[in-house]
Write an enzyme that holds these catalytic residues in place. Structure first.
Site, PDB file in Angstrom:
ATOM      1  N   CYS A  31      16.229 -66.830  24.388  1.00  0.00           N
ATOM      2  CA  CYS A  31      15.645 -65.500  23.886  1.00  0.00           C
ATOM      3  C   CYS A  31      16.444 -65.128  23.140  1.00  0.00           C
ATOM      4  O   CYS A  31      16.228 -64.041  21.737  1.00  0.00           O
ATOM      5  CB  CYS A  31      14.683 -64.898  24.982  1.00  0.00           C
ATOM      6  SG  CYS A  31      13.773 -65.779  25.750  1.00  0.00           S
TER       7      CYS A  31
ATOM      8  N   HIS B 287      13.516 -58.176  21.982  1.00  0.00           N
ATOM      9  CA  HIS B 287      13.320 -60.279  22.050  1.00  0.00           C
ATOM     10  C   HIS B 287      11.127 -59.244  23.080  1.00  0.00           C
ATOM     11  O   HIS B 287      11.025 -59.042  23.811  1.00  0.00           O
ATOM     12  CB  HIS B 287      13.490 -60.505  23.869  1.00  0.00           C
ATOM     13  CG  HIS B 287      13.404 -61.503  23.945  1.00  0.00           C
ATOM     14  ND1 HIS B 287      12.491 -62.360  23.420  1.00  0.00           N
ATOM     15  CD2 HIS B 287      13.188 -61.956  25.024  1.00  0.00           C
ATOM     16  CE1 HIS B 287      12.107 -63.374  24.281  1.00  0.00           C
ATOM     17  NE2 HIS B 287      12.253 -62.879  25.346  1.00  0.00           N
TER      18      HIS B 287
ATOM     19  N   ASN C 278       5.256 -65.164  23.998  1.00  0.00           N
ATOM     20  CA  ASN C 278       6.875 -65.078  24.130  1.00  0.00           C
ATOM     21  C   ASN C 278       7.632 -65.887  23.779  1.00  0.00           C
ATOM     22  O   ASN C 278       7.139 -67.235  24.691  1.00  0.00           O
ATOM     23  CB  ASN C 278       7.532 -65.132  25.782  1.00  0.00           C
ATOM     24  CG  ASN C 278       8.876 -64.678  25.751  1.00  0.00           C
ATOM     25  OD1 ASN C 278       9.371 -65.469  24.873  1.00  0.00           O
ATOM     26  ND2 ASN C 278       9.345 -64.855  27.351  1.00  0.00           N
TER      27      ASN C 278
END
Length: 328
Positions: free
Chosen positions: A121, A253, A284
């Site tokens: 990520c 993020h 996500n």
């Protein structure tokens, strides 16, 4: 005899951003037909209302190509002016050729350097840091940085701890030289003691035809992000030389709205700083989440070209990276 080196440049900037999202919209009601959960529980825990998954015929590569094509067009450059492609992904399961090479092939680039990055990520922010260094060192003039994931392809759809979180999409930026600083110093690092908190199954341990699944200890990740990463985010802002009141946007993020809320309390940003909540309708998307969120803020008008944005990526490894950028 002295060796000749690259001719350095002082500054770089993000010239453009483009994005592509999986076409399939999966809301919490549909998600709860796969796992034992509820819309209320998912929203309270993460802020997610729906997520985007790749439809038939889409994958991480097709999304990466779509986002990259938009970014190159918006930069005003021709394909043969792209000197390097840096592509961050953890869901692309083909080892070689790199996805960066395949993106370059499909975009018709001439002879760019190509390299895949595996920083989960944090991948896009890692890529920006590398691109900034390449441009300023003079080893490339224009670098295409891409974060691309089809996380639904590595999801155990029955895993209550991960299935509802992840999504599919790609975001891309072109980084090039600038007359004044457009990308601050990148801070990055990791917490190796917790490297096994998020993993994807090792192909060599699987039977033929099995898919490698992502595994995560969500409680440990949450504690790490709301303590350790909150401190690192403050350090990234301090390293940029900007005071909190000089910041226009915060693009973390998109892991969890509760994590974002914790960071905001820690950073004490002014109320007028725009905060990305792209996770609500995207989920996500790992390495793609920061550029996807950036493009969404610009498209909505919540953030504008020339404003400053604090970026922070964090995830498996446990790796993190961040910088402040001037928005394209």
């Amino acid at each position: 005899m002295a060796l000749r080196t690259s001719e350095p440049r002082r500054f770089s900037r993000v010239m453009s951003v483009g994005s592509a999202r999986g076409s399939r919209v999966v809301d919490n009601a549909e998600m709860c037909t796969m796992i034992d959960s509820s819309d209320e529980w998912i929203q309270q825990r993460t802020g997610i209302v729906e997520r985007r998954w790749a439809a038939e015929g889409e994958d991480a590569l097709s999304l990466a190509v779509d986002a990259s094509r938009i970014a190159v067009e918006r930069s005003g450059l021709q394909p043969d002016q792209i000197d390097a492609v840096l592509l961050a992904s953890i869901s692309w399961t083909q080892q070689t050729p790199s996805m960066a090479a395949l993106v370059a092939q499909q975009l018709g680039l001439s002879r760019p350097a190509v390299m895949d990055l595996s920083a989960a990520c944090a991948g896009y922010c890692y890529g920006l840091g590398v691109a900034d260094a390449m441009v300023r060192a003079g080893t490339a003039r224009h670098v295409l940085v891409v974060g691309a994931e089809a996380m639904s392809h590595v999801l155990d759809k029955a895993d209550r701890g991960t299935a509802f979180l992840f999504s599919d999409g790609a975001g891309a930026s072109v980084v090039g030289p600038a007359e004044e600083p457009g990308i601050s110093a990148t801070l990055w690092g990791s917490d190796p003691a917790q490297a096994d908190v998020i993993t994807i199954d090792d192909w060599s341990t699987l039977d033929s035809g099995q898919i490698p699944y992502i595994r995560m200890d969500g409680a440990k990740v949450f504690r790490w992000a709301t303590t350790y990463i909150a401190d690192r985010t403050r350090e990234v802002l301090e390293a940029s030389g900007l005071a909190p009141e000089e910041l226009d946007a915060f693009i973390p993020h998109q892991a969890n709205n509760r994590i974002t809320d914790s960071m905001l309390r820690h950073l004490k940003l002014p109320a007028d700083v725009v905060v990305s909540r792209d996770i609500t309708h995207m989920g996500n998307s790992s390495a793609a989440s920061v550029p996807l969120a950036m493009d969404a803020l610009l498209a909505s008008g919540e953030a504008r070209s020339g404003q400053t944005a604090l970026l922070i990526g964090f995830g498996a490894g446990l790796a993190w990276a961040g910088q402040v950028v001037t928005l394209p």
